[in-house]
Design a protein around this motif. Sequence first.
Motif, PDB file in Angstrom:
ATOM      1  N   CYS A 164       0.510  -1.001   0.462  1.00 61.94           N
ATOM      2  CA  CYS A 164      -0.101   0.022   0.157  1.00 61.94           C
ATOM      3  C   CYS A 164       0.510   0.807  -0.348  1.00 61.94           C
ATOM      4  N   GLY A 165       2.453   1.060   0.695  1.00 63.05           N
ATOM      5  CA  GLY A 165       3.140   2.354   0.858  1.00 63.05           C
ATOM      6  C   GLY A 165       3.288   2.858  -0.280  1.00 63.05           C
ATOM      7  N   ALA A 166       3.713   1.861  -1.513  1.00 61.35           N
ATOM      8  CA  ALA A 166       4.599   1.625  -2.462  1.00 61.35           C
ATOM      9  C   ALA A 166       3.417   2.363  -3.901  1.00 61.35           C
ATOM     10  N   LEU A 167       2.358   1.438  -3.809  1.00 59.50           N
ATOM     11  CA  LEU A 167       1.071   2.193  -4.169  1.00 59.50           C
ATOM     12  C   LEU A 167       1.264   3.639  -4.262  1.00 59.50           C
ATOM     13  N   VAL A 168       0.249   3.911  -3.072  1.00 54.35           N
ATOM     14  CA  VAL A 168       0.197   5.810  -3.266  1.00 54.35           C
ATOM     15  C   VAL A 168       1.319   6.727  -3.490  1.00 54.35           C
ATOM     16  N   SER A 169       2.917   5.279  -3.340  1.00 52.66           N
ATOM     17  CA  SER A 169       3.950   6.583  -3.602  1.00 52.66           C
ATOM     18  C   SER A 169       4.073   6.911  -4.349  1.00 52.66           C
ATOM     19  N   HIS A 208       1.464   6.111  -6.926  1.00 51.88           N
ATOM     20  CA  HIS A 208       0.546   6.853  -8.314  1.00 51.88           C
ATOM     21  C   HIS A 208      -0.538   7.951  -8.144  1.00 51.88           C
ATOM     22  N   LEU A 209       0.105   8.052  -6.588  1.00 47.11           N
ATOM     23  CA  LEU A 209      -1.639   9.313  -6.419  1.00 47.11           C
ATOM     24  C   LEU A 209       0.003  10.771  -5.661  1.00 47.11           C
ATOM     25  N   ALA A 210       1.013   9.925  -5.695  1.00 43.91           N
ATOM     26  CA  ALA A 210       2.221  11.165  -4.412  1.00 43.91           C
ATOM     27  C   ALA A 210       1.765  11.579  -3.186  1.00 43.91           C
ATOM     28  N   GLN A 211       1.628  10.416  -2.824  1.00 40.48           N
ATOM     29  CA  GLN A 211       1.288  10.563  -1.520  1.00 40.48           C
ATOM     30  C   GLN A 211       2.335  10.274  -0.712  1.00 40.48           C
ATOM     31  N   PRO A 212       2.869  10.574   0.402  1.00 38.26           N
ATOM     32  CA  PRO A 212       4.084  10.073   1.254  1.00 38.26           C
ATOM     33  C   PRO A 212       4.064   8.069   1.873  1.00 38.26           C
ATOM     34  N   ARG A 213       4.845   7.434   1.364  1.00 37.89           N
ATOM     35  CA  ARG A 213       4.411   5.789   2.156  1.00 37.89           C
ATOM     36  C   ARG A 213       3.410   5.987   3.260  1.00 37.89           C
ATOM     37  N   VAL A 214       4.616   6.510   4.270  1.00 34.89           N
ATOM     38  CA  VAL A 214       2.567   6.225   5.306  1.00 34.89           C
ATOM     39  C   VAL A 214       1.185   6.554   5.042  1.00 34.89           C
ATOM     40  N   VAL A 215       1.415   7.683   4.296  1.00 34.71           N
ATOM     41  CA  VAL A 215      -0.550   7.333   3.667  1.00 34.71           C
ATOM     42  C   VAL A 215      -0.880   5.627   3.782  1.00 34.71           C
ATOM     43  N   LEU A 267       5.161  15.380   8.980  1.00 37.35           N
ATOM     44  CA  LEU A 267       5.212  16.319   7.450  1.00 37.35           C
ATOM     45  C   LEU A 267       6.818  15.970   7.281  1.00 37.35           C
ATOM     46  N   ALA A 268       7.909  16.164   8.362  1.00 32.92           N
ATOM     47  CA  ALA A 268       8.861  15.867   7.497  1.00 32.92           C
ATOM     48  C   ALA A 268       9.436  15.416   7.099  1.00 32.92           C
ATOM     49  N   ARG A 269       8.934  14.034   6.042  1.00 33.92           N
ATOM     50  CA  ARG A 269       9.789  12.724   4.766  1.00 33.92           C
ATOM     51  C   ARG A 269       8.686  13.938   3.782  1.00 33.92           C
ATOM     52  N   LEU A 270       7.733  14.157   3.855  1.00 32.20           N
ATOM     53  CA  LEU A 270       7.155  14.927   3.373  1.00 32.20           C
ATOM     54  C   LEU A 270       7.228  16.123   2.352  1.00 32.20           C
ATOM     55  N   LEU A 271       7.799  16.420   3.501  1.00 29.81           N
ATOM     56  CA  LEU A 271       8.607  17.801   2.920  1.00 29.81           C
ATOM     57  C   LEU A 271       9.803  17.431   2.037  1.00 29.81           C
ATOM     58  N   THR A 311      -4.804  14.793   6.264  1.00 34.93           N
ATOM     59  CA  THR A 311      -3.718  13.802   6.162  1.00 34.93           C
ATOM     60  C   THR A 311      -3.321  13.574   4.557  1.00 34.93           C
ATOM     61  N   VAL A 312      -4.728  13.237   3.859  1.00 37.00           N
ATOM     62  CA  VAL A 312      -4.242  13.302   2.113  1.00 37.00           C
ATOM     63  C   VAL A 312      -4.189  14.107   1.362  1.00 37.00           C
ATOM     64  N   MET A 313      -4.920  14.827   2.311  1.00 44.27           N
ATOM     65  CA  MET A 313      -5.125  16.741   1.506  1.00 44.27           C
ATOM     66  C   MET A 313      -3.313  17.010   1.089  1.00 44.27           C
ATOM     67  N   THR A 314      -3.197  16.849   2.239  1.00 42.14           N
ATOM     68  CA  THR A 314      -1.674  18.135   1.985  1.00 42.14           C
ATOM     69  C   THR A 314      -1.501  17.648   1.028  1.00 42.14           C
ATOM     70  N   ALA A 315      -0.918  17.249   0.219  1.00 41.61           N
ATOM     71  CA  ALA A 315       0.080  16.746  -1.048  1.00 41.61           C
ATOM     72  C   ALA A 315      -0.592  17.695  -2.302  1.00 41.61           C
ATOM     73  N   PRO A 316      -1.953  17.062  -2.290  1.00 42.88           N
ATOM     74  CA  PRO A 316      -3.309  17.494  -3.506  1.00 42.88           C
ATOM     75  C   PRO A 316      -3.231  18.968  -3.157  1.00 42.88           C
ATOM     76  N   LEU A 317      -3.336  19.897  -2.218  1.00 44.35           N
ATOM     77  CA  LEU A 317      -3.047  20.665  -1.657  1.00 44.35           C
ATOM     78  C   LEU A 317      -2.488  21.529  -2.036  1.00 44.35           C
ATOM     79  N   LEU A 318      -1.145  21.273  -1.786  1.00 48.68           N
ATOM     80  CA  LEU A 318       0.129  21.599  -2.226  1.00 48.68           C
ATOM     81  C   LEU A 318       0.483  22.145  -3.844  1.00 48.68           C
ATOM     82  N   ASP A 319       0.137  21.290  -4.274  1.00 48.34           N
ATOM     83  CA  ASP A 319       0.587  21.302  -5.438  1.00 48.34           C
ATOM     84  C   ASP A 319      -0.383  22.301  -6.108  1.00 48.34           C
ATOM     85  N   LEU A 320      -1.814  22.295  -5.906  1.00 45.56           N
ATOM     86  CA  LEU A 320      -2.766  23.449  -5.726  1.00 45.56           C
ATOM     87  C   LEU A 320      -2.423  24.851  -6.029  1.00 45.56           C
ATOM     88  N   LEU A 321      -1.186  24.524  -4.616  1.00 43.06           N
ATOM     89  CA  LEU A 321      -1.285  26.363  -4.611  1.00 43.06           C
ATOM     90  C   LEU A 321       0.724  26.385  -4.844  1.00 43.06           C
TER      91      LEU A 321
END
Length: 465
Positions: A64-69, A71-78, A195-199, A436-446
């Motif tokens: 699941c970690g590899a999948l979201v990382s 294909h969904l541009a999310q941190p693996r921990v999500v 947050l640290a890993r996402l950054l 948590t999931v909305m963090t990366a898409p909102l950053l992309d939007l900004l």
Amino acid sequence: MLAVCLLSVLPLLAAALLLWHGTTGKDDAERPESGSATPGGAPHVEAWQLLLALAVVVAVARACGALVSRHLAQPRVVGEMISGIVLGPSVLGLVAPGVYDALFPAALHSYLNLVAQIGLALFMFLIGMEFGDTHHEGAGRTGAAVGIVGVCVSFALGCALGYALYTGYAPDGVGFLPFTLFLGIAMSVTAFPVLARLLMERGMLQSRAGTYAIVGAATADLACWLLLAGLVALLRGGSPLGVLRTLALTAVFFGVMVVLVRPALRRVLERPERRLPDGGVLTLIIPGVLLSAVATELIGIHLIFGAFLFGAICPKTAPALVDARGKLQELVTAVLLPPFFASVGLKTDLLQLGQGGGALWVWAGVALLVAVVGKLAGSAAAAALMSVERVDALRIGVLMNCRGLTELVILTIGLELGVLTPALFTMLVIVTLCATVMTAPLLDLLDRAEARTAPARTKASSVTR
């Protein structure tokens, strides 16, 4: 700076007024017995059953970690967080109940939870070490303001949510004050490790927004851990004398760790080959983490605080510890943390939210709105008042709204203490995942919005010249 102070104090005054009104209008019942079930009274479980379950848990979390990382541009921990839901009654138990019952029989849950507690203690040690690495020159004042205001606004809104939920959804026997305070704390958290890993993954760790956000997250989480420690002492201490005893023992433990253990660790880790067999730093670190966790558990606060403090006092610059930290982090994140996600997933049943006409789904939306407004708007407003540019202020707010694993830890403690019902626990887990999931898409939007406005700003600047 005056505006930042007002933005911090006014929400706390509102929360205090709400808590006072609630405690005078509602009678606190006797608190329930805290603590989770132990495997002592559970039916016998074969060793191979536990090993099989752990193998499946680790493999699914990895997948699941590899999948979201990828294909969904999310941190693996999500993805690893989601894996717990997938393996629980909400997905596997619904799609293949026979497989679910065979893989995770009820008797196995308490054993899996014990493995999860070990992984959690070691993970909190790693978080404690990361807190010591958050020194960014020039970012302290603004980052601290972002963290403090974010906590104050979120805490006040969380207490308002607890006030609204108490009558219909609080567990029997839980007083208004601990229930409402817990909701306030739960809404105030930022997932510092996620947050640290996402950054790092986005290359933002050294950016202005990333620097302020990481300092703000460290400040906010430290405040939340202190508040949670006080609440746990209140719940477990019972009488005022018991609470004072717990707080006194906690202060003594903190003093011993800082005054005695910290210098001893520094001396040993400077030349580990002289004092440790084969220079094995892990033979010192792992027992130290576990014993510190045991100490705080026996004192009456949760085991995570001892493990966290042990990590915070370790000398981060010792080369031997840096190497051991890398080895331990790989073991914990890949093997020992997935059982914690599975343990959370086994307690999360989405079908419970449909009971009572689906009112809890509505409350889940309200809780998500409270969480986002409190953290995102509160932190962004604090950053803007500290003269941060609008786009970066919004980025900081989005980053501070990332909740992740830290929130799951706090929610699990609430369930163990009996402050949350299983249905409320499930609702707040869903809120945590969504935030948590909305963090990366909102950053992309900004980022896209800034890219569109950049040429216009450049053109306007050249015309002005």
